[in-house]
Scaffold this motif. Sequence first.
Motif, short mmCIF file in Angstrom:
data_model
loop_
_atom_site.label_atom_id
_atom_site.label_comp_id
_atom_site.label_asym_id
_atom_site.label_seq_id
_atom_site.Cartn_x
_atom_site.Cartn_y
_atom_site.Cartn_z
N GLU A 1 -32.18 5.28 0.75
CA GLU A 1 -31.37 5.73 -0.38
C GLU A 1 -30.52 4.56 -0.86
OE1 GLU A 1 -27.80 8.86 -1.00
OE2 GLU A 1 -29.50 9.50 0.22
N ALA A 2 -30.39 4.43 -2.16
CA ALA A 2 -29.57 3.37 -2.73
C ALA A 2 -28.11 3.58 -2.36
CB ALA A 2 -29.71 3.34 -4.24
N VAL A 3 -27.45 2.49 -2.03
CA VAL A 3 -26.03 2.56 -1.69
C VAL A 3 -25.23 2.51 -2.99
CG1 VAL A 3 -24.13 1.39 -0.50
CG2 VAL A 3 -26.43 1.39 0.49
N PRO A 4 -24.39 3.50 -3.24
CA PRO A 4 -23.62 3.50 -4.49
C PRO A 4 -22.60 2.36 -4.50
CG PRO A 4 -22.91 5.28 -3.08
CD PRO A 4 -24.10 4.65 -2.41
N ARG A 5 -22.43 1.74 -5.63
CA ARG A 5 -21.44 0.68 -5.78
C ARG A 5 -20.13 1.31 -6.26
NH1 ARG A 5 -23.69 -4.11 -9.20
NH2 ARG A 5 -21.59 -4.80 -8.73
N PRO A 6 -19.03 1.04 -5.60
CA PRO A 6 -17.76 1.64 -6.01
C PRO A 6 -17.23 1.08 -7.33
CG PRO A 6 -17.41 0.13 -4.20
CD PRO A 6 -18.90 0.22 -4.42
N PHE A 7 -17.71 -0.10 -7.75
CA PHE A 7 -17.29 -0.67 -9.02
C PHE A 7 -18.33 -1.67 -9.51
CE2 PHE A 7 -15.82 -3.68 -5.91
CZ PHE A 7 -16.07 -4.91 -6.50
N VAL B 1 -13.51 -3.90 -15.08
CA VAL B 1 -14.47 -3.25 -14.18
C VAL B 1 -14.65 -1.79 -14.53
CG1 VAL B 1 -13.96 -4.82 -12.27
CG2 VAL B 1 -12.73 -2.68 -12.43
N ARG B 2 -15.70 -1.24 -14.03
CA ARG B 2 -15.96 0.20 -14.10
C ARG B 2 -15.91 0.66 -12.65
NH1 ARG B 2 -21.38 2.84 -14.50
NH2 ARG B 2 -20.89 5.00 -14.86
N GLU B 3 -14.97 1.52 -12.34
CA GLU B 3 -14.69 1.87 -10.94
C GLU B 3 -14.79 3.38 -10.73
OE1 GLU B 3 -11.09 1.03 -7.78
OE2 GLU B 3 -10.88 0.40 -9.84
N ASP B 4 -15.51 3.76 -9.67
CA ASP B 4 -15.62 5.17 -9.30
C ASP B 4 -14.43 5.50 -8.40
OD1 ASP B 4 -16.29 7.73 -8.55
OD2 ASP B 4 -18.08 7.17 -7.43
N VAL B 5 -13.54 6.36 -8.88
CA VAL B 5 -12.34 6.70 -8.12
C VAL B 5 -12.42 8.09 -7.50
CG1 VAL B 5 -10.83 5.16 -9.43
CG2 VAL B 5 -11.14 7.51 -10.20
N SER B 6 -13.60 8.71 -7.56
CA SER B 6 -13.73 10.08 -7.08
C SER B 6 -13.77 10.20 -5.56
CB SER B 6 -15.00 10.71 -7.65
OG SER B 6 -16.14 10.06 -7.12
N GLY B 7 -14.39 9.22 -4.89
CA GLY B 7 -14.50 9.29 -3.44
C GLY B 7 -15.71 10.07 -2.96
N THR B 8 -16.45 10.68 -3.86
CA THR B 8 -17.64 11.43 -3.48
C THR B 8 -18.72 11.30 -4.56
OG1 THR B 8 -18.53 13.61 -2.95
CG2 THR B 8 -16.64 13.57 -4.42
N ARG C 1 -16.11 10.08 -10.86
CA ARG C 1 -15.07 9.95 -11.88
C ARG C 1 -14.84 8.46 -12.08
NH1 ARG C 1 -9.22 9.89 -11.64
NH2 ARG C 1 -8.47 10.22 -13.74
N TRP C 2 -15.22 7.96 -13.24
CA TRP C 2 -15.18 6.54 -13.52
C TRP C 2 -13.98 6.19 -14.40
CZ3 TRP C 2 -18.57 3.26 -11.19
CH2 TRP C 2 -19.67 3.84 -10.58
N VAL C 3 -13.33 5.09 -14.07
CA VAL C 3 -12.25 4.54 -14.89
C VAL C 3 -12.57 3.08 -15.17
CG1 VAL C 3 -10.47 6.10 -14.04
CG2 VAL C 3 -10.82 3.92 -12.90
N GLY C 4 -11.94 2.51 -16.18
CA GLY C 4 -12.23 1.13 -16.56
C GLY C 4 -11.00 0.27 -16.65
N PRO C 5 -10.40 -0.10 -15.53
CA PRO C 5 -9.21 -0.94 -15.59
C PRO C 5 -9.53 -2.40 -15.93
CG PRO C 5 -9.79 -0.56 -13.31
CD PRO C 5 -10.72 0.26 -14.15
#
Length: 73
Positions: free
Chosen positions: A3-9, A36-43, A48-52
């Motif tokens: 399975e592909a490993v999800p990238r947190p950002f 960056v595009r960052e997944d802040v959901s934890g699951t 849930r993506w944000v773009g700081p």
Amino acid sequence: MREAVPRPFEDLPHELLRKRVRDIASGVEGVLVAVVREDVSGTPARERWVGPAYIRGPSGREISTAVANVEAV
């Protein structure tokens, strides 16, 4: 099958990268070092993506802000 490993950002391109900018929310001026595009959901079930954006100020310290708050100086 692995399975592909999800990238947190991930890094995003931006026309102001490595240029002098101002964070309109705080007034800090510096160089835009990353967007960056960052997944802040934890699951992975509820992403849930944000773009700081990250600005390095004159002291060398970096701050984060919303991309919409970045303007050219």
